[in-house]
Design a protein around this motif. Structure first.
Motif, mmCIF file in Angstrom:
data_model
loop_
_atom_site.group_PDB
_atom_site.id
_atom_site.type_symbol
_atom_site.label_atom_id
_atom_site.label_comp_id
_atom_site.label_asym_id
_atom_site.label_seq_id
_atom_site.Cartn_x
_atom_site.Cartn_y
_atom_site.Cartn_z
ATOM 1 N N LEU A 269 76.686 40.788 68.249
ATOM 2 C CA LEU A 269 77.280 39.602 68.861
ATOM 3 C C LEU A 269 76.888 38.325 68.134
ATOM 4 O O LEU A 269 77.675 37.386 68.056
ATOM 5 N N CYS A 270 75.650 38.277 67.595
ATOM 6 C CA CYS A 270 75.222 37.042 66.950
ATOM 7 C C CYS A 270 74.234 37.312 65.823
ATOM 8 O O CYS A 270 73.689 38.420 65.696
ATOM 9 N N ILE A 271 74.016 36.299 65.006
ATOM 10 C CA ILE A 271 73.037 36.320 63.922
ATOM 11 C C ILE A 271 72.322 34.978 63.900
ATOM 12 O O ILE A 271 72.775 34.003 64.502
ATOM 13 N N ILE A 272 71.189 34.924 63.204
ATOM 14 C CA ILE A 272 70.557 33.634 62.900
ATOM 15 C C ILE A 272 71.304 33.038 61.724
ATOM 16 O O ILE A 272 71.505 33.699 60.710
ATOM 17 N N ALA A 273 71.720 31.792 61.848
ATOM 18 C CA ALA A 273 72.467 31.146 60.773
ATOM 19 C C ALA A 273 71.836 29.809 60.424
ATOM 20 O O ALA A 273 71.465 29.041 61.312
ATOM 21 N N ASP A 274 71.702 29.547 59.134
ATOM 22 C CA ASP A 274 71.263 28.221 58.714
ATOM 23 C C ASP A 274 72.497 27.433 58.271
ATOM 24 O O ASP A 274 73.621 27.905 58.353
ATOM 25 N N ASN A 275 72.270 26.216 57.806
ATOM 26 C CA ASN A 275 73.393 25.349 57.455
ATOM 27 C C ASN A 275 74.224 25.914 56.312
ATOM 28 O O ASN A 275 75.437 25.687 56.240
ATOM 29 N N ARG A 276 73.614 26.696 55.440
ATOM 30 C CA ARG A 276 74.376 27.221 54.303
ATOM 31 C C ARG A 276 75.276 28.378 54.718
ATOM 32 O O ARG A 276 76.390 28.515 54.208
ATOM 33 N N SER A 277 74.817 29.219 55.628
ATOM 34 C CA SER A 277 75.688 30.289 56.096
ATOM 35 C C SER A 277 76.817 29.731 56.962
ATOM 36 O O SER A 277 77.941 30.235 56.936
ATOM 37 N N ILE A 278 76.538 28.672 57.718
ATOM 38 C CA ILE A 278 77.604 28.006 58.473
ATOM 39 C C ILE A 278 78.628 27.423 57.507
ATOM 40 O O ILE A 278 79.845 27.511 57.716
ATOM 41 N N ASN A 279 78.145 26.846 56.406
ATOM 42 C CA ASN A 279 79.054 26.272 55.418
ATOM 43 C C ASN A 279 79.942 27.341 54.789
ATOM 44 O O ASN A 279 81.095 27.093 54.437
ATOM 45 N N LYS A 280 79.400 28.549 54.644
ATOM 46 C CA LYS A 280 80.182 29.668 54.107
ATOM 47 C C LYS A 280 81.393 29.934 54.994
ATOM 48 O O LYS A 280 82.508 30.164 54.508
ATOM 49 N N LEU A 281 81.197 29.894 56.298
ATOM 50 C CA LEU A 281 82.302 30.065 57.228
ATOM 51 C C LEU A 281 83.287 28.910 57.130
ATOM 52 O O LEU A 281 84.498 29.089 57.187
ATOM 53 N N TYR A 282 82.751 27.745 56.991
ATOM 54 C CA TYR A 282 83.566 26.529 56.967
ATOM 55 C C TYR A 282 84.496 26.486 55.757
ATOM 56 O O TYR A 282 85.630 26.029 55.851
#
Length: 432
Positions: A269-282
Motif C-alpha cells: 500500500l505504501c513506501i517511504i519516499a524522499d523528495n527525489r522519489s516523489i520527483n520521479k513520479l512528478y
C-alpha cells in the motif's frame, strides 16, 4: 541668494568629481549606480551524478551574469569521493574548490582529511539568516560552520491511492503508528494477505528504523559523553517495527526492486519516499495515470510531531584557491536564485535549505495525480519542522551497527543488551 550660490557650487563640484573619478576608476560610480564588481576566476566542483545537471544549470545562469568566470562540474560517485580527494590532495593536482557531500559526511572528511577544508562562516554570512536553523546546526563543528546546506531531504509515506480506495482505507486517518498498524490489519483481512501494508528494505541506510530514531528527536551523540543511544526511544521504534513484521504487514523490498514500480504493481500500500522519489513520479509519464497520496509519517503519540528527514546534502569548500571569492559567490547565488532553485526542484526534487524560496509559486501549485495536493508545499513543510541531529566522524559506522541491531532485535535479541554492546564499543568516541 547666498544659499542658492552655495548649492550651485556643490552641484558643480560633485559633477566634476564624478567626471574625474569616471576617467580614473569606477569606485565612486559603482557606489552611485550600484554596479557590482566584475567577478573573474576559475573554480571546480565535484558533485553527485543526480545533481550534476542542477548545478550545471546554476553555472549557466551565474556565468551569464559573470562572463569572465569559468566553472567546471564533475560527477564523482559517493563511494569514490573520499579516495579521489585523498589522491588529488596528495598529488596537488585537480583539487576541487567545492565538494557536494551528504551532511553526515562532513565530520568524516574533516577528520580523515585534516587541513584540507575550511570554515565557511564568513562565506555564509550574507545568507545565513535565510537558511533553516537546524541545517545550520548540522553543518557546525565546534563553533564553526563547515558547509553550505542545500537539500533538506524530507520524507513522507507515499500511498497508492487507488489501492487504498479498492480496500476502503483512508491513509489520512492513520495519524499514529498504532493507527497505521490497525489500518494494515484491515488491509491484511480485506486482501486476504495478498497486499502488504508497507514495502521496506531495513538492511540499508534510509530505512524505517533510522527515520524513526530521527523522528523521536533524540540526538545520537553528546558533546560531553560521545555516543548516546536513548534506550526508551529505541525500544519504542523497534517494538513498532517488530509488530509490523510479526503481523506480516511488511513486504521485504530487495535492492534491485524499484519501490515506486512495486507500489504501482499493488504489492504494497505504501513506501517511504524522499523528495527525489516523489520527483520521479512528478516527472515520469509512466506514473501519471495512477493516483497517489503523500502523507507525513505517523506520530508515536497523538499530537506528536511527525516530520522525518534524511541527512540531506551540503557543499564544503577546500582551501584550494582560497583567495578567490568566486566559489562562495557562486554558492550564495545557487542557493538563493529563484530560477536556479525552480530548475533544481523540477529536475531533481531538491527542497532547498533556504526557506524563503518556499513562497515561490512552484511550491504552492496543486498536482492532479496527487489528488490536487500542494505536494511540494507538503515536502517543504516537513523540511521546515525538523530538528537537528549531531553527526560524528563515526556516524556511517554507527548506522551500520544500528541496522545490525535492528535485525538482531527482530530476530528476538534483547534490545537493552544490544544497545549496551554498541555503547561499549563507542564509549571513547566524542567530538574532537
Amino acid at each position: 541668494m547666498l544659499k542658492k550660490s552655495f548649492i550651485y557650487r556643490c552641484a558643480v563640484t560633485t559633477l566634476i568629481l564624478i567626471f574625474v573619478t569616471g576617467c580614473t576608476g569606477n569606485e565612486v560610480i559603482d557606489e552611485v549606480i550600484g554596479t557590482e564588481k566584475t567577478l573573474k576566476g576559475d573554480i571546480s566542483i565535484w558533485s553527485g551524478e543526480e545533481t550534476k545537471g542542477t548545478i550545471e544549470n546554476a553555472v549557466r545562469l551565474f556565468v551569464k551574469e559573470n562572463p569572465e568566470v569559468k566553472i567546471s562540474v564533475t560527477a564523482v560517485p559517493t563511494e569514490e569521493l573520499k579516495n579521489r580527494l585523498k589522491t588529488s590532495v596528495a598529488s596537488k593536482e585537480g583539487v576541487p574548490d567545492i565538494v557536494e557531500v551528504s551532511t553526515y559526511a562532513i565530520p568524516v572528511f574533516i577528520h580523515e582529511l585534516p587541513d584540507i577544508f575550511r570554515p565557511v562562516d564568513k562565506d555564509m554570512e550574507k545568507i545565513k539568516s535565510m537558511v533553516v536553523p537546524w541545517k545550520l546546526k548540522e553543518v557546525t563543528i565546534g563553533e564553526q560552520l563547515y558547509g553550505f546546506p542545500w537539500d533538506v531531504n524530507p520524507r513522507v509515506l507515499l500511498y497508492n491511492r487507488e489501492l487504498a480506495d479498492k480496500y476502503n482505507l483512508e491513509p489520512f486517518q492513520a495519524k499514529t503508528w498504532n493507527e497505521f498498524i490497525q489500518m494494515g490489519m484491515k488491509l491484511k483481512e480485506r486482501s486476504q494477505g495478498t497486499v502488504k501494508l508497507i514495502a521496506l528494505n531495513e538492511t540499508e541506510n534510509g530505512n524505517l528504523y533510522i527515520s524513526m530514531l530521527r523522528q523521536l528527536k533524540k540526538p545520537l551523540y553528546s558533546q560531553d559523553k560521545g555516543l548516546v543511544l536513548p534506550l526508551e526511544e529505541n525500544k519504542l521504534a523497534l517494538s513498532t517495527i517488530n509488530e509490523l513484521v510479526n503481523q506480516q504487514l511488511v513486504y521485504n523490498l530487495q535492492s534491485s526492486e524499484d519501490p515506486v514500480k512495486l507500489l504501482q504493481s499493488e504489492k504494497a500500500l505504501c513506501i517511504i519516499a524522499d523528495n527525489r522519489s516523489i520527483n520521479k513520479l512528478y516527472n515520469s509519464e509512466e506514473f501519471n495515470d495512477t493516483q497517489w497520496q503523500a502523507e507525513p509519517f505517523p506520530a508515536f503519540e497523538f499530537g506528536g510531531k511527525r516530520s522525518a528527514n534524511g541527512e540531506g546534502t551540503a557543499f564544503i569548500m577546500t582551501k584550494h584557491n582560497e583567495g578567490n571569492q568566486v566559489a562562495s559567490e557562486f554558492l550564495r547565488f545557487m542557493l538563493t536564485d529563484n530560477e536556479s532553485n525552480i530548475f533544481g526542484l523540477k529536475q531533481a526534487g531538491i527542497i532547498p535549505a533556504v526557506t524563503e524560496l518556499y513562497s515561490l509559486p512552484m511550491f504552492n501549485g496543486s498536482i492532479d495525480n496527487f489528488m490536487g495536493l500542494k505536494l511540494w508545499r507538503l515536502m517543504a513543510e516537513q523540511g521546515r519542522e525538523e530538528v537537528e541531529i549531531v553527526y560524528d566522524k563515526d556516524y556511517p559506522t554507527l548506522v551500520s551497527e544500528l541496522i545490525n541491531l535492528e535485525q538482531e532485535a527482530i530476530a528476538g535479541g534483547d534490545i537493552e543488551d544490544l544497545i549496551i554492546g554498541i555503547e561499549t564499543e563507542y564509549k571513547d568516541n566524542s567530538f574532537d
